[in-house]
Write an enzyme that holds these catalytic residues in place. Structure first.
Site, mmCIF file in Angstrom:
data_model
loop_
_atom_site.group_PDB
_atom_site.id
_atom_site.type_symbol
_atom_site.label_atom_id
_atom_site.label_comp_id
_atom_site.label_asym_id
_atom_site.label_seq_id
_atom_site.Cartn_x
_atom_site.Cartn_y
_atom_site.Cartn_z
ATOM 1 N N MET A 14 84.976 133.096 -34.878
ATOM 2 C CA MET A 14 83.913 133.278 -36.122
ATOM 3 C C MET A 14 82.995 132.161 -36.224
ATOM 4 O O MET A 14 83.754 130.841 -36.395
ATOM 5 C CB MET A 14 84.621 133.295 -37.492
ATOM 6 C CG MET A 14 85.631 134.746 -37.727
ATOM 7 S SD MET A 14 86.445 134.915 -39.313
ATOM 8 C CE MET A 14 87.775 133.706 -39.073
ATOM 9 N N GLN A 66 85.325 132.003 -26.363
ATOM 10 C CA GLN A 66 84.453 133.303 -26.414
ATOM 11 C C GLN A 66 83.042 132.871 -26.038
ATOM 12 O O GLN A 66 82.351 132.061 -26.433
ATOM 13 C CB GLN A 66 84.387 133.976 -27.897
ATOM 14 C CG GLN A 66 83.813 135.311 -27.707
ATOM 15 C CD GLN A 66 83.171 135.994 -28.938
ATOM 16 O OE1 GLN A 66 82.633 135.295 -29.853
ATOM 17 N NE2 GLN A 66 83.671 137.284 -29.014
ATOM 18 N N CYS A 96 78.424 141.432 -31.517
ATOM 19 C CA CYS A 96 77.616 140.580 -32.455
ATOM 20 C C CYS A 96 76.368 141.361 -32.644
ATOM 21 O O CYS A 96 75.691 141.363 -31.557
ATOM 22 C CB CYS A 96 77.431 139.211 -32.206
ATOM 23 S SG CYS A 96 76.200 138.277 -33.527
ATOM 24 N N HIS A 167 86.594 145.768 -32.743
ATOM 25 C CA HIS A 167 86.186 145.770 -34.148
ATOM 26 C C HIS A 167 86.155 147.304 -34.270
ATOM 27 O O HIS A 167 85.085 147.901 -33.946
ATOM 28 C CB HIS A 167 85.008 144.763 -34.211
ATOM 29 C CG HIS A 167 84.796 144.840 -35.817
ATOM 30 N ND1 HIS A 167 83.717 143.880 -36.120
ATOM 31 C CD2 HIS A 167 85.266 145.370 -36.975
ATOM 32 C CE1 HIS A 167 83.523 144.115 -37.473
ATOM 33 N NE2 HIS A 167 84.514 144.768 -37.996
ATOM 34 N N ASN A 207 90.972 145.330 -34.583
ATOM 35 C CA ASN A 207 90.453 144.354 -35.445
ATOM 36 C C ASN A 207 89.498 144.925 -36.541
ATOM 37 O O ASN A 207 89.011 145.989 -36.340
ATOM 38 C CB ASN A 207 89.623 143.385 -34.629
ATOM 39 C CG ASN A 207 88.791 142.543 -35.525
ATOM 40 O OD1 ASN A 207 87.337 142.718 -35.421
ATOM 41 N ND2 ASN A 207 89.180 141.536 -36.405
HETATM 42 C C1 LIG Z 1 81.659 134.072 -40.428
HETATM 43 C C2 LIG Z 1 81.816 134.982 -39.253
HETATM 44 C C3 LIG Z 1 81.510 134.673 -38.106
HETATM 45 C C4 LIG Z 1 81.621 135.491 -37.040
HETATM 46 N N1 LIG Z 1 81.311 135.103 -35.746
HETATM 47 C C5 LIG Z 1 81.859 135.811 -34.566
HETATM 48 C C6 LIG Z 1 81.834 135.436 -33.299
HETATM 49 O O1 LIG Z 1 81.152 134.236 -33.180
HETATM 50 N N2 LIG Z 1 82.106 136.130 -32.473
HETATM 51 C C7 LIG Z 1 82.653 137.513 -32.697
HETATM 52 O O2 LIG Z 1 83.017 138.186 -31.725
HETATM 53 N N3 LIG Z 1 82.820 138.011 -33.903
HETATM 54 C C8 LIG Z 1 82.327 137.059 -34.862
HETATM 55 N N4 LIG Z 1 82.790 137.367 -36.158
HETATM 56 C C9 LIG Z 1 83.402 138.764 -36.397
HETATM 57 C C10 LIG Z 1 84.808 138.755 -36.422
HETATM 58 O O3 LIG Z 1 85.382 137.988 -35.103
HETATM 59 C C11 LIG Z 1 85.452 139.875 -36.931
HETATM 60 O O4 LIG Z 1 85.472 140.948 -35.574
HETATM 61 C C12 LIG Z 1 85.289 140.499 -38.155
HETATM 62 O O5 LIG Z 1 85.170 139.540 -39.293
HETATM 63 C C13 LIG Z 1 85.996 141.765 -38.541
HETATM 64 O O6 LIG Z 1 87.404 141.218 -38.735
HETATM 65 P P1 LIG Z 1 87.948 140.776 -40.369
HETATM 66 O O7 LIG Z 1 87.793 141.938 -41.207
HETATM 67 O O8 LIG Z 1 89.446 140.656 -39.946
HETATM 68 O O9 LIG Z 1 87.325 139.541 -40.629
HETATM 69 C C14 LIG Z 1 82.396 136.673 -37.313
HETATM 70 C C15 LIG Z 1 82.641 137.181 -38.533
HETATM 71 C C16 LIG Z 1 82.710 136.149 -39.547
HETATM 72 C C17 LIG Z 1 83.184 136.576 -41.006
#
Ligand SMILES: Cc1cc2nc3c(=O)[nH]c(=O)nc-3n(C[C@H](O)[C@H](O)[C@H](O)COP(=O)(O)O)c2cc1C
Length: 332
Positions: A14, A66, A96, A167, A207
């Site tokens: 994240m 990552q 992303c 995801h 995820n």
């Molecule tokens: C603030 C934020 C930043 C994120 N940055 C990335 C990232 O750098 N790379 C990535 O693959 N996913 C990123 N994500 C997505 C998360 O890895 C994850 O796939 C997504 O939040 C869904 O999972 P969750 O419902 O458990 O939060 C980000 C999510 C959030 C909330």
């Protein structure tokens, strides 16, 4: 089934959250959970200050870097550097949807270019011994059928990649912000479960939208692993029973939230000594007492006083003293 036994749980990459300070704090709650860095682009590593971008503390292992990028050679060079530095796995971001990432032709738009992803993975696998994995979505735009995702996974797995984190929602490339793309497209866990059923030889991690350990345990019946993102930030204490519940450890690192904070003090002190600012260090800890008596006072004290130039360890201890340490605090 390596990851099934090694890593039933991971904390998602994240941006602006899972930096080294978050990860070091997470280690006071769980020693075993697989942790991810924020996405780091190949450009930042190869043309920027790679020492700063890749720095971590060995307490953070097992740790995945990552990467964001779409050039096999550049990704391979970054993977090699990361392996030398002690990362346990390299992961490619194919999820992303941000405009910036789309302009660079990486992130989720790579789901439409499985052959290129296969080349990227093959180049990284050639360069390192540690596993190389891919984090993607169930689809994007109108390429959102199960069969589209299966095709993507089949092409990429021919490069030797056998670890996929999915995801479980699609992304829209236009019209939705990254935040909306994490909330608006509906979750389709069944697509991920079906992928695992139809490709049992692959390690499939699910995820999206998973917020508690009982759901994690349920999901582990259908997938090899579960990745938790926002919940591990909004409620870091959810990690506190993972080592015993999911990894079969004899004990968890912290019995209470206070224990976790106290265990983190030497790290904070060390980082303050090298010039880090207190509010950066305490940001990942702000929600450790969420929903607990005194939790708001803790947060307010750190938010109001943590930015001051003289803020230091005592500021943190003062905030901690505002939270009553009762037996109830130790309950999950
Ligand atoms: C603030 C934020 C930043 C994120 N940055 C990335 C990232 O750098 N790379 C990535 O693959 N996913 C990123 N994500 C997505 C998360 O890895 C994850 O796939 C997504 O939040 C869904 O999972 P969750 O419902 O458990 O939060 C980000 C999510 C959030 C909330």
């Amino acid at each position: 089934m390596r990851r099934a036994t090694e890593h039933p749980l991971s904390v998602a990459p994240m941006m602006d959250r899972t930096n080294r300070h978050y990860r070091a704090f997470a280690r006071t709650l769980t020693r075993r959970t697989l942790l991810y860095t924020e996405m780091v682009t190949t450009g930042a590593i190869l043309f920027g200050d790679h020492k700063r971008h890749l720095a971590f503390d060995t307490s953070e292992n097992p740790l995945v870097l990552q990467l964001g990028g779409d050039e096999p050679e550049a990704l391979a060079r970054c993977a090699r550097l990361a392996e030398e530095l002690g990362y346990d796995e390299i992961n490619l971001n194919v999820g992303c949807p941000s405009d910036r990432v789309q302009r660079g032709n990486f992130g989720v738009c790579l789901m439409g270019q499985p052959e290129l992803v296969a080349k990227c993975v093959a180049a990284m696998r050639e360069a390192v011994k540690v596993p190389v994995s891919v984090k993607h979505r169930i689809g994007f735009d109108d390429k959102d059928n199960y069969e589209d995702m299966l095709h993507f996974v089949d092409v990429v797995s021919q490069s030797g990649c056998d670890r996929f984190t999915v995801h479980a929602r699609k992304a829209w490339l236009q019209g939705l912000s990254p935040k909306q793309n994490r909330n608006i497209p509906p979750l389709r866990y069944e697509d991920v479960h079906r992928l695992k059923r139809e490709r049992p030889e692959l390690l499939i991690e699910i995820n999206g939208g998973i917020t508690d350990l009982s759901t994690v345990q349920k999901e582990l019946k259908h997938s090899d692993g579960v990745m938790v993102g926002r919940a591990a930030w909004d409620n870091p204490w959810m990690l506190a029973r993972v080592d015993t519940l999911l990894y079969g450890a004899e004990a968890d690192p912290a019995k209470t939230r206070h224990d976790a904070v106290r265990a983190h003090l030497p790290y904070i002190e060390r980082m303050l000594d090298v010039g880090e600012r207190l509010h950066h260090l305490t940001r990942p800890m702000l929600l450790i007492f969420a929903g607990q008596p005194g939790g708001k006072k803790w947060r307010r004290h750190l938010s109001e006083h943590g930015h001051a130039s003289e803020a230091g360890l005592q500021t943190l201890l003062d905030a901690l003293a505002l939270v009553p340490e009762t037996l109830r605090q130790s309950a999950a």
